[in-house]
Design an enzyme around this catalytic site. Structure first.
Site, PDB file in Angstrom:
ATOM      1  N   GLY A   1       0.828  -1.196   0.000  1.00 47.43           N
ATOM      2  CA  GLY A   1       0.000   0.000   0.000  1.00 47.43           C
ATOM      3  C   GLY A   1       0.864   1.248   0.000  1.00 47.43           C
TER       4      GLY A   1
ATOM      5  N   HIS B   1      -6.804   0.315  -3.164  1.00 48.05           N
ATOM      6  CA  HIS B   1      -7.112  -0.559  -2.026  1.00 48.05           C
ATOM      7  C   HIS B   1      -8.427  -0.077  -1.412  1.00 48.05           C
ATOM      8  CE1 HIS B   1      -6.864  -3.126   1.331  1.00 48.05           C
ATOM      9  NE2 HIS B   1      -5.543  -3.179   1.450  1.00 48.05           N
TER      10      HIS B   1
ATOM     11  N   HIS C   1     -10.554  -4.389   3.550  1.00 49.14           N
ATOM     12  CA  HIS C   1      -9.919  -4.600   4.856  1.00 49.14           C
ATOM     13  C   HIS C   1     -10.166  -3.493   5.879  1.00 49.14           C
ATOM     14  CE1 HIS C   1      -7.334  -6.942   1.974  1.00 49.14           C
ATOM     15  NE2 HIS C   1      -7.993  -7.854   2.670  1.00 49.14           N
TER      16      HIS C   1
ATOM     17  N   TYR D   1     -10.253  -0.249   5.434  1.00 49.04           N
ATOM     18  CA  TYR D   1      -9.610   1.038   5.173  1.00 49.04           C
ATOM     19  C   TYR D   1     -10.641   2.029   4.638  1.00 49.04           C
ATOM     20  CZ  TYR D   1      -5.398  -1.624   6.060  1.00 49.04           C
ATOM     21  OH  TYR D   1      -4.442  -2.417   6.646  1.00 49.04           O
TER      22      TYR D   1
END
Length: 187
Positions: A58, A173, A176, A178
């Site tokens: 990331g 991304h 998860h 985020y």
């Protein structure tokens, strides 16, 4: 063995069907987010040994996007310049490299973001401790429409910087827990 055979996917000619998933390495300067020279060797070695496509760890799109120490960025000229050597070396070794763009939202702390309060869709503190730093997550600032537009601009700028740095593509991304994923939950 088909796994190690070349394959053409869209515009990419991959040297194998092996794709390396993102893994946080934390090889960046703690203050600037500029990658360390070890990053070049790390990614080039994987391409040299046959990985067809590499998806980076990331990469933060802004200072407030960071969720732990040592995370690289792609929001400054120095960061962009440093990534050019990585992409050049990966390409020289026959690999394709994709930048994973990342914003952790509420899963951060002002001690990691340079004093900036984490942002999120709602002002709801996450449970647990920050990665590697071990501080309790702070209550984030609920994002305004202006904050959302800024994050969109941050992702846009990071994608442009990825192109300037020689990446073959970007991955956003959005999982998860985020920032983008945080918009899906009724905190």
């Amino acid at each position: 063995m088909k796994l190690l055979e070349t394959v053409k996917i869209n515009q990419w000619n991959l040297q194998s069907r092996v794709v390396m998933a993102p893994m946080t390495r934390s090889f960046a300067d703690l203050e600037t987010g500029v990658i360390h020279p070890d990053t070049v060797a790390y990614y080039a070695k994987r391409a040299k040994h046959g990985v067809g496509m590499i998806i980076t760890e990331g990469i933060a799109v802004s200072p407030e996007a960071r969720g732990t120490i040592g995370i690289p960025g792609l929001y400054t000229e120095d960061q962009t310049e440093a990534w050019k050597e990585v992409t050049a070396q990966v390409h020289q070794e026959g690999g394709i490299i994709i930048a994973q763009l990342w914003h952790v939202g509420r899963l951060s702390h002002s001690a990691i973001t340079g004093g900036l309060q984490p942002v999120a869709p709602s002002a709801v503190q996450a449970n647990g401790l920050t990665h590697r730093v071990g501080l309790p997550y702070e209550t984030p600032k609920a994002m305004s429409e202006e904050d959302i537009q800024k994050v969109i601009q941050d992702f846009t700028k990071a994608a442009i910087n990825a192109q300037l740095a020689g990446f073959d593509g970007v991955e956003i991304h959005a999982a998860h827990g985020y920032l983008i994923d945080q918009f899906q939950f009724p905190w």
